[in-house]
Design an enzyme around this catalytic site. Structure first.
Site, mmCIF file in Angstrom:
data_model
loop_
_atom_site.group_PDB
_atom_site.id
_atom_site.type_symbol
_atom_site.label_atom_id
_atom_site.label_comp_id
_atom_site.label_asym_id
_atom_site.label_seq_id
_atom_site.Cartn_x
_atom_site.Cartn_y
_atom_site.Cartn_z
ATOM 1 N N ASP A 102 0.907 -1.310 -0.049
ATOM 2 C CA ASP A 102 -0.021 -0.098 -0.057
ATOM 3 C C ASP A 102 0.811 1.239 -0.009
ATOM 4 O O ASP A 102 0.628 2.274 -0.955
ATOM 5 C CB ASP A 102 -0.842 0.043 1.186
ATOM 6 C CG ASP A 102 -0.273 0.036 2.507
ATOM 7 O OD1 ASP A 102 0.968 -0.687 2.788
ATOM 8 O OD2 ASP A 102 -1.125 -0.085 3.538
ATOM 9 N N ASP A 105 6.854 3.934 3.547
ATOM 10 C CA ASP A 105 7.154 4.993 4.289
ATOM 11 C C ASP A 105 8.421 5.022 4.846
ATOM 12 O O ASP A 105 9.405 5.409 3.883
ATOM 13 C CB ASP A 105 6.190 4.986 5.466
ATOM 14 C CG ASP A 105 6.016 6.242 6.287
ATOM 15 O OD1 ASP A 105 6.230 7.417 5.907
ATOM 16 O OD2 ASP A 105 5.392 6.425 7.482
ATOM 17 N N ASP A 161 -5.529 2.580 6.652
ATOM 18 C CA ASP A 161 -6.477 2.835 7.665
ATOM 19 C C ASP A 161 -6.043 3.630 8.854
ATOM 20 O O ASP A 161 -4.824 4.076 8.711
ATOM 21 C CB ASP A 161 -6.735 1.408 8.548
ATOM 22 C CG ASP A 161 -5.491 1.063 9.139
ATOM 23 O OD1 ASP A 161 -4.547 1.090 8.517
ATOM 24 O OD2 ASP A 161 -5.606 0.768 10.319
ATOM 25 N N ARG A 167 -10.621 1.796 5.602
ATOM 26 C CA ARG A 167 -9.987 1.264 4.327
ATOM 27 C C ARG A 167 -10.833 1.115 3.083
ATOM 28 O O ARG A 167 -10.356 0.901 1.860
ATOM 29 C CB ARG A 167 -9.628 -0.297 5.007
ATOM 30 C CG ARG A 167 -8.666 -0.530 5.916
ATOM 31 C CD ARG A 167 -8.283 -1.922 5.963
ATOM 32 N NE ARG A 167 -7.686 -2.181 7.420
ATOM 33 C CZ ARG A 167 -6.269 -1.870 7.492
ATOM 34 N NH1 ARG A 167 -5.468 -1.719 6.644
ATOM 35 N NH2 ARG A 167 -5.663 -2.342 8.550
HETATM 36 P P1 IMP Z 1 6.956 1.693 6.863
HETATM 37 O O1 IMP Z 1 7.311 2.980 7.688
HETATM 38 O O2 IMP Z 1 7.581 2.210 5.508
HETATM 39 O O3 IMP Z 1 7.734 0.438 7.325
HETATM 40 O O4 IMP Z 1 5.458 1.670 6.772
HETATM 41 C C1 IMP Z 1 4.597 0.491 7.639
HETATM 42 C C2 IMP Z 1 3.391 0.709 7.497
HETATM 43 O O5 IMP Z 1 2.776 1.855 8.102
HETATM 44 C C3 IMP Z 1 2.567 0.734 6.199
HETATM 45 O O6 IMP Z 1 2.696 -0.484 5.441
HETATM 46 C C4 IMP Z 1 1.350 0.950 6.537
HETATM 47 O O7 IMP Z 1 0.580 -0.004 6.802
HETATM 48 C C5 IMP Z 1 1.678 2.088 7.658
HETATM 49 N N1 IMP Z 1 1.627 3.543 7.089
HETATM 50 C C6 IMP Z 1 2.416 4.460 6.638
HETATM 51 N N2 IMP Z 1 2.040 5.580 6.344
HETATM 52 C C7 IMP Z 1 0.645 5.503 6.317
HETATM 53 C C8 IMP Z 1 -0.242 6.326 6.115
HETATM 54 O O8 IMP Z 1 -0.227 7.534 5.627
HETATM 55 N N3 IMP Z 1 -1.650 5.738 6.429
HETATM 56 C C9 IMP Z 1 -1.997 4.688 6.847
HETATM 57 N N4 IMP Z 1 -0.911 3.746 7.043
HETATM 58 C C10 IMP Z 1 0.252 4.119 6.998
HETATM 59 MG MG MG Z 2 0.784 -2.009 5.512
#
Ligand code: IMP
Ligand code: MG
Length: 183
Positions: A102, A105, A161, A167
């Protein structure tokens, strides 16, 4: 059919249903071109990637299979180590795997999941991410197929979410600043 009204926690629609549909079609076309004659497996991390996966899979004009991983993040400060709560059902050894996400980040989650998938010995392994918040990146993540680069803002909808809700919105919307401050 009327579009669902913007929830009160949201500020504005960032990516409309039409824009998302068009981009998903383009990504599907690119994957269809790149993966002709391969044993294509789409792997998604539950639950955020579910909506994107469902549309992307139907935009790809090739035989393919779909599998799911589920992970739960450990406490903050654990260096992006995540716990696998549901492993793959299929053997992806020798397969052409695309990890469908999705949002990337910080990149810590996808980075960990990638190393896990590599351990299963796929023939190839690429990432397809709907959203890329590249300004927040901590771990270097090679995204082969990217939907949209978005600014550093918490978004909901199209699978993403806020505490398990929103979602089902067909678009991606930003949260109101005062709601973000309470996260
Ligand atoms: P990471 O920081 O790349 O490890 O992101 C981990 C997870 O944080 C993602 O897979 C999402 O489930 C959640 N996430 C990051 N940014 C958002 C956002 O803007 N909305 C909702 N979930 C987020
Ligand atoms: Mg995710």
């Amino acid at each position: 059919m009327a579009a669902p009204s913007l929830p009160v926690v949201c500020d504005a629609v960032l990516l409309s249903e039409d824009r998302i549909r068009q981009r998903v079609t383009e990504l599907g076309d690119a994957i269809t071109r790149d993966y002709a004659d391969s044993d294509l497996h789409l792997v998604t991390v539950l639950r955020g990637g579910l909506v994107f996966l469902a549309d992307l899979a139907r935009a790809i004009d090739l035989p393919l299979s779909i599998d799911f991983l589920a992970v739960s993040p450990y406490a903050p400060g654990r260096g992006g180590v995540v716990r696998v709560t549901k492993d793959l059902d299929d053997d992806i050894g020798g397969a052409s795997v695309i990890l469908v996400e999705d949002v990337v980040d910080t990149g810590l989650t996808v980075n960990y999941v990638l190393s896990l998938l590599k351990g299963h010995g796929p023939r190839s392994l690429e990432i397809c991410a709907l959203l890329d918040k590249d300004v927040r990146r901590i771990a270097e993540v090679p995204i082969a197929y990217r939907g949209f680069k978005i600014p550093d803002h918490f978004v909901v909808g199209y699978g993403l979410d806020l505490r398990g809700r929103y979602r089902n919105l067909p678009y991606v919307a930003t949260l109101r600043e005062d709601v973000v401050e309470q996260l």
